[in-house]
Motif scaffolding. Structure first.
Motif, PDB file in Angstrom:
ATOM      1  N   ASP A 191       0.874  -1.178   0.000  1.00 57.95           N
ATOM      2  CA  ASP A 191       0.000   0.000   0.000  1.00 57.95           C
ATOM      3  C   ASP A 191       0.913   1.231   0.000  1.00 57.95           C
ATOM      4  O   ASP A 191       1.485   1.603   1.029  1.00 57.95           O
ATOM      5  CB  ASP A 191      -0.900  -0.017   1.238  1.00 57.95           C
ATOM      6  N   GLN A 192       1.052   1.857  -1.167  1.00 58.32           N
ATOM      7  CA  GLN A 192       2.029   2.931  -1.316  1.00 58.32           C
ATOM      8  C   GLN A 192       1.743   4.136  -0.433  1.00 58.32           C
ATOM      9  O   GLN A 192       2.665   4.762   0.091  1.00 58.32           O
ATOM     10  CB  GLN A 192       2.135   3.324  -2.790  1.00 58.32           C
ATOM     11  N   THR A 193       0.485   4.463  -0.210  1.00 55.61           N
ATOM     12  CA  THR A 193       0.138   5.596   0.650  1.00 55.61           C
ATOM     13  C   THR A 193       0.527   5.308   2.088  1.00 55.61           C
ATOM     14  O   THR A 193       1.162   6.133   2.754  1.00 55.61           O
ATOM     15  CB  THR A 193      -1.368   5.910   0.556  1.00 55.61           C
ATOM     16  N   PHE A 194       0.165   4.126   2.584  1.00 55.11           N
ATOM     17  CA  PHE A 194       0.521   3.753   3.948  1.00 55.11           C
ATOM     18  C   PHE A 194       2.037   3.675   4.100  1.00 55.11           C
ATOM     19  O   PHE A 194       2.600   4.140   5.094  1.00 55.11           O
ATOM     20  CB  PHE A 194      -0.132   2.413   4.315  1.00 55.11           C
ATOM     21  N   ALA A 195       2.725   3.106   3.103  1.00 52.76           N
ATOM     22  CA  ALA A 195       4.183   2.983   3.150  1.00 52.76           C
ATOM     23  C   ALA A 195       4.838   4.365   3.228  1.00 52.76           C
ATOM     24  O   ALA A 195       5.754   4.577   4.024  1.00 52.76           O
ATOM     25  CB  ALA A 195       4.692   2.227   1.926  1.00 52.76           C
ATOM     26  N   ARG A 196       4.363   5.298   2.417  1.00 49.42           N
ATOM     27  CA  ARG A 196       4.927   6.646   2.411  1.00 49.42           C
ATOM     28  C   ARG A 196       4.717   7.326   3.764  1.00 49.42           C
ATOM     29  O   ARG A 196       5.620   7.930   4.322  1.00 49.42           O
ATOM     30  CB  ARG A 196       4.296   7.455   1.268  1.00 49.42           C
ATOM     31  N   THR A 197       3.521   7.192   4.325  1.00 51.64           N
ATOM     32  CA  THR A 197       3.206   7.810   5.613  1.00 51.64           C
ATOM     33  C   THR A 197       4.069   7.219   6.725  1.00 51.64           C
ATOM     34  O   THR A 197       4.640   7.956   7.538  1.00 51.64           O
ATOM     35  CB  THR A 197       1.707   7.604   5.949  1.00 51.64           C
ATOM     36  N   LEU A 198       4.162   5.889   6.759  1.00 54.98           N
ATOM     37  CA  LEU A 198       4.947   5.229   7.796  1.00 54.98           C
ATOM     38  C   LEU A 198       6.435   5.550   7.646  1.00 54.98           C
ATOM     39  O   LEU A 198       7.128   5.806   8.643  1.00 54.98           O
ATOM     40  CB  LEU A 198       4.708   3.718   7.729  1.00 54.98           C
ATOM     41  N   ALA A 199       6.924   5.557   6.420  1.00 52.51           N
ATOM     42  CA  ALA A 199       8.331   5.881   6.183  1.00 52.51           C
ATOM     43  C   ALA A 199       8.652   7.290   6.681  1.00 52.51           C
ATOM     44  O   ALA A 199       9.662   7.498   7.368  1.00 52.51           O
ATOM     45  CB  ALA A 199       8.660   5.755   4.691  1.00 52.51           C
ATOM     46  N   ARG A 200       7.812   8.260   6.359  1.00 54.63           N
ATOM     47  CA  ARG A 200       8.042   9.636   6.832  1.00 54.63           C
ATOM     48  C   ARG A 200       8.043   9.721   8.351  1.00 54.63           C
ATOM     49  O   ARG A 200       8.852  10.432   8.943  1.00 54.63           O
ATOM     50  CB  ARG A 200       6.973  10.574   6.269  1.00 54.63           C
ATOM     51  N   SER A 201       7.136   8.995   8.971  1.00 55.07           N
ATOM     52  CA  SER A 201       7.056   9.007  10.428  1.00 55.07           C
ATOM     53  C   SER A 201       8.344   8.445  11.053  1.00 55.07           C
ATOM     54  O   SER A 201       8.871   9.014  12.012  1.00 55.07           O
ATOM     55  CB  SER A 201       5.843   8.203  10.888  1.00 55.07           C
TER      56      SER A 201
END
Length: 178
Positions: free
Chosen positions: A14-24
Motif C-alpha cells: 500500500d504505497q500511501t501507507f508505506a509513504r506515511t509510515l516511512a516519513r514518520s
C-alpha cells in the motif's frame, strides 16, 4: 550514512501507507528504504543493511511470511515486525517461527511498531485471558489459516473451505475480488 543511525526496511504494497509510515520513522531518526513487494528485496539488501524491518503479511498476491524468512536468513539479528489486516493465530505463530520478533494487527502506528521492536524478548508475565473463543473468531482464524496456506489466493481458499468466493470476500470485508 551516520554509523549510529537506525536503519529500517519497510515492505508494504500500500504505497500511501508505506509513504506515511516511512516519513514518520524518518522524523524519528531512522534511515528508511521501502520495498513494495518481495521482488525488490535483493536490490535493496545489496546496498542497505537494515537493523529493523516492518513487513506487511499480505503483499498483493505474495505472502509477507516469505519476506520474513528471507530477511531473517539475511540477518538473524534484524528485528522484524509483521503488520496485518488478516490477523490470526496461525499466521502469528508462523511469522514468529520464521524470524519475526512481533506481530501487530493493522492499523498500527509508529509508536506501536517501535514498542514492538523493544518487546522482542517477550513477556512471561502477560495476562492469560479466560475468555472463551467465539465461533466467529474460530471461523476467522480458520479462514486466515487457509489464506496463508494458499498464499492469499481467494479462489483457492474458498474452494478449500467449501464456500463461494463472494461469500469469502464478504467475510473478509472486501468490496471487489478480481
Amino acid at each position: 550514512m551516520d554509523q549510529d543511525q537506525r536503519t529500517l526496511l519497510l515492505v508494504e504494497d500500500d504505497q500511501t501507507f508505506a509513504r506515511t509510515l516511512a516519513r514518520s520513522f524518518e522524523r524519528r531518526g531512522y534511515a528508511v528504504r521501502v520495498a513494495h513487494g518481495p521482488d525488490e528485496l535483493d536490490a535493496i539488501l545489496a546496498a542497505f543493511e537494515p537493523d529493523y524491518a516492518v513487513v506487511d503479511l499480505k503483499l498483493g498476491a505474495a505472502s509477507g511470511l516469505t519476506v520474513v524468512q528471507r530477511l531473517h536468513a539475511h540477518d538473524p539479528e534484524m528485528l522484524i515486525v509483521v503488520l496485518t489486516g488478516f490477523a490470526s493465530i496461525a499466521t502469528a505463530v508462523e511469522a514468529i517461527k520464521l524470524g519475526a520478533c512481533h506481530y501487530l494487527p493493522k492499523p498500527a502506528n509508529t509508536d506501536d511498531i517501535e514498542a514492538a521492536f523493544h518487546k522482542a524478548e517477550g513477556d512471561a508475565d502477560v495476562a492469560i485471558g479466560a475468555r472463551p473463543t467465539s465461533i466467529k473468531t474460530l471461523e476467522a482464524e480458520r479462514i486466515n489459516e487457509v489464506l496463508a496456506e494458499t498464499g492469499f489466493n481467494i479462489s483457492e481458499t474458498a474452494r478449500r473451505l467449501g464456500m463461494h468466493r463472494r461469500t469469502l470476500a464478504r467475510k473478509l470485508g472486501k468490496r471487489h475480488v478480481g
